[in-house]
Design a protein around this motif. Structure first.
Motif, short mmCIF file in Angstrom:
data_model
loop_
_atom_site.label_atom_id
_atom_site.label_comp_id
_atom_site.label_asym_id
_atom_site.label_seq_id
_atom_site.Cartn_x
_atom_site.Cartn_y
_atom_site.Cartn_z
N ARG A 189 0.83 -1.22 0.00
CA ARG A 189 0.00 0.00 0.00
C ARG A 189 0.86 1.26 0.00
O ARG A 189 0.41 2.34 0.40
CB ARG A 189 -0.91 0.01 1.22
CG ARG A 189 -1.88 -1.17 1.31
CD ARG A 189 -2.84 -1.21 0.10
NE ARG A 189 -3.58 0.02 -0.10
CZ ARG A 189 -4.73 0.32 0.51
NH1 ARG A 189 -5.25 -0.56 1.35
NH2 ARG A 189 -5.33 1.46 0.26
N LYS A 190 2.07 1.13 -0.52
CA LYS A 190 3.04 2.22 -0.48
C LYS A 190 2.50 3.51 -1.10
O LYS A 190 2.58 4.60 -0.52
CB LYS A 190 4.32 1.78 -1.19
CG LYS A 190 5.43 2.82 -1.21
CD LYS A 190 6.67 2.26 -1.88
CE LYS A 190 7.80 3.28 -1.91
NZ LYS A 190 9.01 2.73 -2.54
N SER A 191 1.94 3.39 -2.29
CA SER A 191 1.46 4.58 -3.00
C SER A 191 0.34 5.28 -2.24
O SER A 191 0.34 6.51 -2.08
CB SER A 191 0.97 4.19 -4.40
OG SER A 191 0.43 5.30 -5.07
N ALA A 192 -0.64 4.52 -1.74
CA ALA A 192 -1.77 5.10 -1.02
C ALA A 192 -1.31 5.79 0.26
O ALA A 192 -1.81 6.85 0.63
CB ALA A 192 -2.79 4.03 -0.70
N ILE A 193 -0.32 5.18 0.92
CA ILE A 193 0.18 5.74 2.17
C ILE A 193 0.88 7.07 1.92
O ILE A 193 0.66 8.06 2.63
CB ILE A 193 1.14 4.75 2.85
CG1 ILE A 193 0.36 3.52 3.33
CG2 ILE A 193 1.87 5.41 4.02
CD1 ILE A 193 1.24 2.37 3.79
N ILE A 194 1.71 7.12 0.88
CA ILE A 194 2.48 8.32 0.58
C ILE A 194 1.58 9.48 0.19
O ILE A 194 1.80 10.63 0.58
CB ILE A 194 3.50 8.04 -0.54
CG1 ILE A 194 4.58 7.07 -0.02
CG2 ILE A 194 4.14 9.33 -1.04
CD1 ILE A 194 5.55 6.59 -1.09
N HIS A 195 0.53 9.17 -0.58
CA HIS A 195 -0.36 10.24 -1.09
C HIS A 195 -1.51 10.59 -0.15
O HIS A 195 -2.30 11.49 -0.45
CB HIS A 195 -0.91 9.84 -2.45
CG HIS A 195 0.13 9.80 -3.53
ND1 HIS A 195 0.79 8.64 -3.89
CD2 HIS A 195 0.63 10.79 -4.31
CE1 HIS A 195 1.65 8.90 -4.85
NE2 HIS A 195 1.58 10.21 -5.14
N SER A 196 -1.61 9.91 0.96
CA SER A 196 -2.69 10.21 1.91
C SER A 196 -2.46 11.56 2.59
O SER A 196 -1.32 11.92 2.91
CB SER A 196 -2.78 9.11 2.98
OG SER A 196 -3.73 9.46 3.96
N LYS A 197 -3.53 12.29 2.80
CA LYS A 197 -3.44 13.59 3.46
C LYS A 197 -3.63 13.47 4.98
O LYS A 197 -3.55 14.46 5.68
CB LYS A 197 -4.50 14.54 2.90
CG LYS A 197 -4.27 14.87 1.43
CD LYS A 197 -5.35 15.82 0.90
CE LYS A 197 -5.11 16.13 -0.56
NZ LYS A 197 -6.14 17.06 -1.11
N ARG A 198 -3.89 12.25 5.43
CA ARG A 198 -4.10 12.04 6.86
C ARG A 198 -2.91 11.28 7.44
O ARG A 198 -2.22 10.54 6.73
CB ARG A 198 -5.38 11.24 7.12
CG ARG A 198 -6.63 11.77 6.43
CD ARG A 198 -6.89 13.24 6.75
NE ARG A 198 -7.14 13.49 8.14
CZ ARG A 198 -8.31 13.82 8.65
NH1 ARG A 198 -9.39 13.94 7.85
NH2 ARG A 198 -8.46 14.06 9.93
N ASN A 199 -2.69 11.47 8.73
CA ASN A 199 -1.52 10.84 9.36
C ASN A 199 -1.89 9.61 10.19
O ASN A 199 -1.11 9.15 11.01
CB ASN A 199 -0.79 11.85 10.24
CG ASN A 199 -1.59 12.22 11.48
OD1 ASN A 199 -2.82 12.09 11.47
ND2 ASN A 199 -0.90 12.68 12.51
N ILE A 200 -3.08 9.10 9.97
CA ILE A 200 -3.53 7.92 10.70
C ILE A 200 -4.27 7.00 9.75
O ILE A 200 -4.97 7.46 8.83
CB ILE A 200 -4.43 8.34 11.90
CG1 ILE A 200 -4.61 7.19 12.88
CG2 ILE A 200 -5.77 8.88 11.44
CD1 ILE A 200 -5.22 7.62 14.20
N PHE A 201 -4.09 5.69 9.94
CA PHE A 201 -4.66 4.71 9.02
C PHE A 201 -5.38 3.62 9.82
O PHE A 201 -4.75 2.91 10.61
CB PHE A 201 -3.55 4.07 8.17
CG PHE A 201 -2.81 5.06 7.31
CD1 PHE A 201 -3.16 5.23 5.98
CD2 PHE A 201 -1.76 5.83 7.83
CE1 PHE A 201 -2.48 6.14 5.19
CE2 PHE A 201 -1.09 6.74 7.06
CZ PHE A 201 -1.45 6.91 5.72
N PRO A 202 -6.69 3.46 9.63
CA PRO A 202 -7.42 2.40 10.32
C PRO A 202 -7.18 1.05 9.66
O PRO A 202 -7.07 0.96 8.42
CB PRO A 202 -8.88 2.83 10.18
CG PRO A 202 -8.92 3.61 8.91
CD PRO A 202 -7.59 4.32 8.82
N ILE A 203 -7.11 -0.01 10.44
CA ILE A 203 -6.96 -1.37 9.92
C ILE A 203 -8.28 -2.08 10.16
O ILE A 203 -8.71 -2.28 11.30
CB ILE A 203 -5.79 -2.09 10.63
CG1 ILE A 203 -4.49 -1.30 10.40
CG2 ILE A 203 -5.66 -3.51 10.12
CD1 ILE A 203 -3.33 -1.78 11.22
#
Length: 601
Positions: A490-504
Motif C-alpha cells: 500500500r506504499k502509494s496510497a500511504i504516501i499520497h494520503s493527506k491524513r496521518n492515521i490509518f485504520p486497519i
C-alpha cells in the motif's frame, strides 16, 4: 405535466420570489410581514379549535337528561381518546403526534426549530376530539404547538435561517396562546418566558404583532370570552392570607409534578396503545361520574366560582342534596382538586391530546377557592373568594410551568383583574420559588434536561455540546488498510494520503487497530524493519473508541481523559465508521455557538 415537474416549477418560482424579496425588502421588514401572516393563521387556528371543541361538547350534552349523563359520562371520554389514537395511527401513517409544550422546546434545542407541518391541523383535530368528548385536559398546549408549527413552516417555506425560524416559531406560539385566551400580552410573555429564555429587545415587535393580530382574528371569529369576572380591589388585611395561599399552591405544584412523573412511568409500561385507551378511558369515565366538574376543560366550574355560585361544584353530582352544607362543599372541592390531577394525566398519557396548561388553571382556581372558602367557614375573617380563586390560578400556572410572568399577566388579562396585580405577583412569585427550590426544571423541561436535550443558558458549553451529533463531525477521508496487507503493498496510497492515521479494518468492516504515518514512513524509508509485515502485526490499539450513539459530552470526556486528539468511531457491532478529532469538534462548536448567540440578537 407530472408531479415532479410541477414541484420543480414551484421551487423555481419560489426561489425567484425569494430573490426578489431579498433584493427589495430588508430581512427585518420581511419578518414583520411574516409575523402578521403567522398571527392571522394562529388566530384562525385558535378559533377553529375552540369552535370545534365547544361544538362537540354542546352536541353531546344538549337535550340529554342529567340522570342519563351519569352512564354516558362513562363512555364519552373513552370514545374521545380512542378516536384520537385511531386518527394518529390511521391518518398520520407512522408520524408521531406529540403533546404539550415540551416538543416545542425540544425543536428549538435539537431540531433547528423545525416542527412537522402535520401539527398545524393534527393538534387541532385530536385535542378538539379529546376535550370535546370529556377528556380532562386543556386546549392551550395544542394550539401553542399548532401555532409554532405554522410559524416554523412559514419560515422554512421562505428559506429563512435558524434565527428567523426560531423567531417565527415563537410568534406562532404567542399567536396560539393569544388567540386561545384573547390575551395578546400573555401570549407574548409566554413565548419569551418559556421558549426564548434569553432575549433581546428587538424580538418584542414581531411577538407583539403576531399576538395582537391573533387576538383580533380570534375575537372576530369566536368572540366568547374565556372568563368574565367582576373584580374588586384587594384589602391589605388579606395580604397574609395571600402569602399562605402561595405556600399551599407551591406545595401542590410540587405534588403535581411528582405524580405526573409517576403516572407517565406507569403508562410507559403498557405497550399496546389500545390497552392505554381502555385503562385511561374507563378510569376517566369513573372519575367524571363521581366528579362531573372534571368533564372537559373544567373552566365552567371556575366561572361559577367567579360568579359567586359556590355550591355549583356539588350541585350536579351524587352529593347534590348536600350542596347547602359548607363543609361538604369544601371537602368535595378538595377531592375534585386532587382527582383533577389524575384525570388530566390519565387523559394525556392514555392517548388523548391536550396539555397541562388548562388543567393548571383549573387546579389553581379550585385550590384558591377551597382555601378562601375554608377560611371563611371558620367565621374569623371574610376573604374575597373570586379574588383568591384568580390568585390560585396564577400561582399554579407559575409553579407548574416555571412561568411567573405568564401566570400573572394571563390571569390579569383574561379576567380583567388588573386591580389584583399585587396579590397575583405575590402568589405567583412565591409559588414559583417554592417549586424551583425543590424541582430545578419545570414539568415541560424535566424530561429534556434528563436526556441532555434542553437548551440551557446556565451552562452554554454543555448546551452547545449537547446540540452536536457525532455524524456531523465524523471524518471519513482516511485510507483503510486490510489486516493481511503490508506497507510495501500500500506504499502509494500511504504516501499520497493527506491524513496521518490509518485504520486497519477486516473484510467484514470490523475495526481492528490503527497505525500512524510516522511509523509507516520509517518502515518505507528502511529506518526500521517491517516492509513486508502484515498490518495486523504492526497496528496498535487506540486508547479508546467512540460509539456512534454516544453524546458529545462523553466524547470530549474520553479525549480529555487520555489527552488524545482523535479517536475511531464504531457502531454497536464494532464496524468502522470513521474518526472524530478535537479539531472537527471545535469547528462545529464554534459554528453552533455563533448560531446560538445570534438566534435572539
Amino acid at each position: 405535466m407530472g408531479l415532479q415537474q410541477l414541484k420543480h416549477r414551484f421551487t423555481v418560482r419560489l426561489m425567484k420570489v425569494n430573490q426578489w424579496r431579498m433584493n427589495k425588502i430588508s430581512n427585518q421588514n420581511f419578518i414583520i410581514v411574516l409575523a402578521v401572516i403567522v398571527g392571522i393563521f394562529g388566530g384562525i387556528a385558535a378559533s377553529i379549535l375552540k369552535g370545534m371543541t365547544h361544538f362537540i361538547a354542546r352536541t353531546l350534552q344538549d337535550d340529554i337528561d342529567w340522570h342519563y349523563k351519569y352512564s354516558i359520562y362513562l363512555i364519552f371520554p373513552l370514545i374521545g381518546i380512542l378516536l384520537s389514537v385511531l386518527y394518529v395511527r390511521k391518518f398520520l401513517k407512522g408520524k408521531k403526534l406529540e403533546h404539550g409544550i415540551t416538543p416545542i422546546i425540544y425543536a428549538i434545542s435539537r431540531k433547528s426549530s423545525r416542527i412537522p407541518s402535520h401539527n398545524i391541523f393534527s393538534q387541532i383535530i385530536t385535542s378538539a376530539i379529546t376535550v370535546g368528548f370529556g377528556g380532562s385536559s386543556g386546549l392551550e398546549a395544542p394550539i401553542a404547538l399548532s401555532g409554532s408549527a405554522i410559524g416554523s413552516n412559514t419560515a422554512r417555506f421562505f428559506g429563512l435561517q435558524y434565527k428567523e425560524v426560531t423567531m417565527l416559531l415563537a410568534c406562532g406560539a404567542a399567536a396560539g396562546i393569544s388567540g386561545a385566551f384573547n390575551s395578546p400580552l400573555a401570549g407574548m410573555v409566554f413565548a419569551i418566558e418559556i421558549l426564548l429564555p434569553e432575549f433581546s429587545i428587538p424580538i418584542f415587535i414581531p411577538l407583539l404583532i403576531s399576538a395582537a393580530v391573533a387576538a383580533v382574528i380570534s375575537r372576530i371569529l369566536y368572540a366568547e370570552p374565556l372568563f368574565h369576572a367582576a373584580t374588586s380591589d384587594w384589602e391589605m388585611g388579606a395580604l397574609l392570607f395571600y402569602v399562605l395561599l402561595a405556600l399551599v399552591v407551591g406545595a401542590y405544584t410540587i405534588y403535581f409534578a411528582k405524580i405526573s412523573t409517576t403516572i407517565k412511568k406507569l403508562f410507559g409500561k403498557i405497550r399496546n396503545p389500545y390497552t392505554k385507551v381502555w385503562v385511561s378511558g374507563i378510569s376517566l369515565g369513573l372519575m367524571i361520574f363521581l366528579f362531573p366538574t372534571l368533564y372537559g376543560e373544567g373552566y365552567i366550574a371556575i366561572q361559577n366560582i367567579l360568579d359567586g355560585k359556590f355550591d355549583a361544584i356539588v350541585k350536579n353530582s351524587l352529593f347534590a342534596e348536600y350542596k347547602d352544607i359548607g363543609i361538604v362543599v369544601l371537602a368535595y372541592t378538595v377531592l375534585t382538586l386532587f382527582t383533577k390531577s389524575f384525570a388530566a394525566l390519565f387523559t394525556l398519557n392514555g392517548g388523548g391530546n391536550g396539555g397541562v396548561f388548562g388543567p393548571s388553571l383549573v387546579m389553581g382556581g379550585l385550590l384558591g377557592f377551597a382555601f378562601s372558602y375554608g377560611v371563611n367557614l371558620t367565621g374569623m375573617v371574610e376573604l374575597n373568594v373570586p379574588n383568591f380563586t384568580m390568585a390560585g390560578m396564577a400561582g399554579a400556572l407559575s409553579g407548574i410551568m416555571h412561568a411567573p410572568l405568564t401566570g400573572i399577566f394571563l390571569i390579569a388579562e383574561i379576567t380583567g383583574g388588573y386591580t389584583l396585580m399585587v396579590p397575583l405577583m405575590i402568589v405567583a412569585s412565591i409559588s414559583y420559588l417554592i417549586n424551583r427550590s425543590v424541582l430545578k426544571h419545570s414539568i415541560y423541561t424535566k424530561v429534556l434536561a434528563e436526556s441532555g436535550d434542553l437548551l440551557s443558558y446556565e451552562n452554554k458549553d454543555r448546551t452547545v455540546l449537547s446540540m452536536m451529533k457525532i455524524r456531523y463531525v465524523l471524518e471519513k477521508n482516511f485510507v483503510v488498510l486490510a489486516p493481511k496487507e503490508t506497507p510495501e503493498m500500500r506504499k502509494s496510497a500511504i504516501i499520497h494520503s493527506k491524513r496521518n492515521i490509518f485504520p486497519i479494518v477486516d473484510a467484514d468492516g470490523k475495526f481492528l487497530s490503527m497505525i500512524y504515518s510516522e511509523q509507516l514512513f520509517s518502515i518505507l524509508l528502511g529506518e526500521v524493519e517491517g516492509k513486508d509485515q502484515a498490518f495486523e502485526l504492526l497496528g496498535q490499539k487506540p486508547k479508546d473508541f467512540i460509539c456512534i450513539s454516544e453524546n458529545m459530552e462523553i466524547v470530549m470526556a474520553k479525549m480529555n481523559k487520555d489527552d488524545v486528539w482523535i479517536l475511531p468511531v464504531l457502531d454497536k457491532e464494532g464496524h468502522y465508521l470513521g474518526f472524530v478529532s478535537k479539531a472537527s469538534v471545535f469547528n462545529k462548536y464554534r459554528s453552533l455557538l455563533m448560531r446560538q448567540g445570534s438566534y435572539l440578537s
